[in-house]
Design an enzyme around this catalytic site. Sequence first.
Site, PDB file in Angstrom:
ATOM      1  N   ARG A 134       6.800   6.809   8.093  1.00 35.88           N
ATOM      2  CA  ARG A 134       5.887   6.022   7.268  1.00 35.88           C
ATOM      3  C   ARG A 134       6.006   6.432   5.815  1.00 35.88           C
ATOM      4  O   ARG A 134       6.395   7.564   5.490  1.00 35.88           O
ATOM      5  CB  ARG A 134       4.444   6.165   7.750  1.00 35.88           C
ATOM      6  CG  ARG A 134       3.854   7.576   7.677  1.00 35.88           C
ATOM      7  CD  ARG A 134       3.272   7.930   6.328  1.00 35.88           C
ATOM      8  NE  ARG A 134       2.438   9.131   6.357  1.00 35.88           N
ATOM      9  CZ  ARG A 134       2.155   9.893   5.313  1.00 35.88           C
ATOM     10  NH1 ARG A 134       2.683   9.626   4.132  1.00 35.88           N
ATOM     11  NH2 ARG A 134       1.375  10.953   5.428  1.00 35.88           N
ATOM     12  N   GLU A 233      -5.892   5.058   3.042  1.00 35.45           N
ATOM     13  CA  GLU A 233      -5.807   6.067   1.987  1.00 35.45           C
ATOM     14  C   GLU A 233      -4.996   5.574   0.805  1.00 35.45           C
ATOM     15  O   GLU A 233      -5.224   5.971  -0.337  1.00 35.45           O
ATOM     16  CB  GLU A 233      -5.215   7.372   2.527  1.00 35.45           C
ATOM     17  CG  GLU A 233      -5.211   8.485   1.508  1.00 35.45           C
ATOM     18  CD  GLU A 233      -4.689   9.810   2.046  1.00 35.45           C
ATOM     19  OE1 GLU A 233      -3.779  10.382   1.434  1.00 35.45           O
ATOM     20  OE2 GLU A 233      -5.214  10.259   3.093  1.00 35.45           O
ATOM     21  N   ARG A 237       0.199   1.508   3.795  1.00 33.03           N
ATOM     22  CA  ARG A 237       0.960   2.481   4.573  1.00 33.03           C
ATOM     23  C   ARG A 237       1.948   1.664   5.398  1.00 33.03           C
ATOM     24  O   ARG A 237       1.546   0.898   6.287  1.00 33.03           O
ATOM     25  CB  ARG A 237       0.051   3.294   5.494  1.00 33.03           C
ATOM     26  CG  ARG A 237      -0.702   4.427   4.787  1.00 33.03           C
ATOM     27  CD  ARG A 237       0.231   5.589   4.473  1.00 33.03           C
ATOM     28  NE  ARG A 237      -0.403   6.615   3.652  1.00 33.03           N
ATOM     29  CZ  ARG A 237      -1.023   7.677   4.132  1.00 33.03           C
ATOM     30  NH1 ARG A 237      -1.146   7.839   5.442  1.00 33.03           N
ATOM     31  NH2 ARG A 237      -1.533   8.570   3.324  1.00 33.03           N
ATOM     32  N   CYS A 285      -3.327  10.685  -2.798  1.00 34.85           N
ATOM     33  CA  CYS A 285      -3.312  12.128  -2.611  1.00 34.85           C
ATOM     34  C   CYS A 285      -2.049  12.712  -3.241  1.00 34.85           C
ATOM     35  O   CYS A 285      -0.938  12.255  -2.926  1.00 34.85           O
ATOM     36  CB  CYS A 285      -3.354  12.484  -1.121  1.00 34.85           C
ATOM     37  SG  CYS A 285      -3.406  14.268  -0.810  1.00 34.85           S
ATOM     38  N   THR A 287      -0.440  15.252  -2.601  1.00 32.69           N
ATOM     39  CA  THR A 287       0.490  15.826  -1.629  1.00 32.69           C
ATOM     40  C   THR A 287       1.522  14.803  -1.176  1.00 32.69           C
ATOM     41  O   THR A 287       2.563  15.171  -0.631  1.00 32.69           O
ATOM     42  CB  THR A 287      -0.251  16.374  -0.392  1.00 32.69           C
ATOM     43  OG1 THR A 287      -0.850  15.295   0.326  1.00 32.69           O
ATOM     44  CG2 THR A 287      -1.311  17.377  -0.790  1.00 32.69           C
ATOM     45  N   ARG A 294       6.623  10.503   5.676  1.00 33.63           N
ATOM     46  CA  ARG A 294       6.488  11.430   6.798  1.00 33.63           C
ATOM     47  C   ARG A 294       7.333  10.875   7.938  1.00 33.63           C
ATOM     48  O   ARG A 294       7.027   9.831   8.504  1.00 33.63           O
ATOM     49  CB  ARG A 294       5.031  11.598   7.233  1.00 33.63           C
ATOM     50  CG  ARG A 294       4.867  12.648   8.324  1.00 33.63           C
ATOM     51  CD  ARG A 294       3.397  12.934   8.634  1.00 33.63           C
ATOM     52  NE  ARG A 294       3.283  14.033   9.571  1.00 33.63           N
ATOM     53  CZ  ARG A 294       3.310  13.898  10.908  1.00 33.63           C
ATOM     54  NH1 ARG A 294       3.435  12.699  11.454  1.00 33.63           N
ATOM     55  NH2 ARG A 294       3.224  14.958  11.693  1.00 33.63           N
ATOM     56  N   ARG A 324       2.870  19.669  14.630  1.00 31.38           N
ATOM     57  CA  ARG A 324       1.472  19.304  14.863  1.00 31.38           C
ATOM     58  C   ARG A 324       1.300  19.002  16.346  1.00 31.38           C
ATOM     59  O   ARG A 324       2.271  18.768  17.056  1.00 31.38           O
ATOM     60  CB  ARG A 324       1.076  18.033  14.093  1.00 31.38           C
ATOM     61  CG  ARG A 324       1.015  18.124  12.597  1.00 31.38           C
ATOM     62  CD  ARG A 324       0.578  16.783  12.027  1.00 31.38           C
ATOM     63  NE  ARG A 324       0.525  16.762  10.577  1.00 31.38           N
ATOM     64  CZ  ARG A 324       0.224  15.682   9.856  1.00 31.38           C
ATOM     65  NH1 ARG A 324      -0.042  14.547  10.475  1.00 31.38           N
ATOM     66  NH2 ARG A 324       0.181  15.742   8.552  1.00 31.38           N
ATOM     67  N   GLU A 329      -3.052  15.478  12.763  1.00 24.16           N
ATOM     68  CA  GLU A 329      -3.174  16.670  11.925  1.00 24.16           C
ATOM     69  C   GLU A 329      -4.293  17.594  12.383  1.00 24.16           C
ATOM     70  O   GLU A 329      -4.181  18.803  12.313  1.00 24.16           O
ATOM     71  CB  GLU A 329      -3.417  16.246  10.468  1.00 24.16           C
ATOM     72  CG  GLU A 329      -3.359  17.388   9.490  1.00 24.16           C
ATOM     73  CD  GLU A 329      -3.339  16.898   8.064  1.00 24.16           C
ATOM     74  OE1 GLU A 329      -3.159  17.737   7.161  1.00 24.16           O
ATOM     75  OE2 GLU A 329      -3.501  15.689   7.843  1.00 24.16           O
TER      76      GLU A 329
END
Length: 378
Positions: A134, A233, A237, A285, A287, A294, A324, A329
């Site tokens: 993604r 978010e 996505r 975000c 990060t 990912r 994970r 997560e």
Amino acid sequence: MLASTRGSFKLSYYNEYKSYLSSVMALPTIKSTHSLVAKYLTQEKWDELKDHKTATSGFTLEKAIACAVELDNQHVGIYAGDGDSYTDFAAVFDPIIQEYHGISADAKHTSDMEVSNLKGNINPDAPVHSTRIRVGRNIDGYGLSAGITKQQRLDVENLFKSASQKFEDDLSGDYFPLTGMDEKVRQKLVDDHFLFMSGDPNLRIGGMERDWPEGRGIFHNKEKSFLVWVNEEDQFRIISMQKGGDVKGVFERLARGIQTVANSVKGECGKEFMRSDKFGYIHTCPTNLGTGMRASVHIDLPGWNKEGLDKLKARCEELALQPRGTRGESGGQTGHTYDISNKHRLGYSEVQLVQTMIDGVNKLYDEDLKLQEKHGLK
């Protein structure tokens, strides 16, 4: 008279001093004391930036750091409300981004979505259940999820509704808005593990669940191998997934999907995805800056499972991977099936990250076979 004058002077001085203290002490108490926000947000920076509002969505530094202030478990603790946030509040964002991603102050990000640049694939003998890749994307000129206005969010959804009708061939499908969703449709999406839901404290406190569920939805193709989450978010996505370990096939579909969404959205509004030479694709975000990618597989690792999670984490760190549980997560671990993904986002191209995942998973599988023998599992 003199006493009265002195009294007035003292009162005036006291009020000025009280006002001064109020302005100086306005830095909020940060509960996440070990977060990067706590490390890099100084009183001086706060005093300089606390009253500033961004042009795109009127976002403030106070809103940006809300999670670090209200929660005690944040590692980073800051979100961007729009593209302006990364420039207007650069004094706070830049050192956080540099430490988290391990990049220099003058680093430049490069992108590479060319599938032919990938070498090899996951070993077909490896017990991989599924592969999922993604990325996040956001349209230039609109707020990011933490700061986006209600009207901007609705505009993004309407843009995507119209754009998605132009998707062709294996990417064509249907959009399902969360508002007014039929219960049977909702339950089916839940059963397929496609539906994103409210309740995440980071998203709630960070301002990303305002006006829930309005302006949000999910798109998927007929095969359910290409999905787009709208206004979670990030504005988008974009997800490619399928059973088995054909990472190349999943990446190829993702590359086509990203370009299709980009072309269709630009056709609707004339705008492109937010991007900078320094940080790559812009995300809510920090990060996720850079690729926002990912790339993961669900794989059985019974040998590593016997060794223990701490040893698996240490080995994955050496391979630039993250393990994970298959519940996500924070969802925990079940059995000996692990979700293994790339660790980095910024400072590496998409092809480099996917290649790292392929090579690392193959290495973990080879090692797992030896660990199975060690623990008498074979």
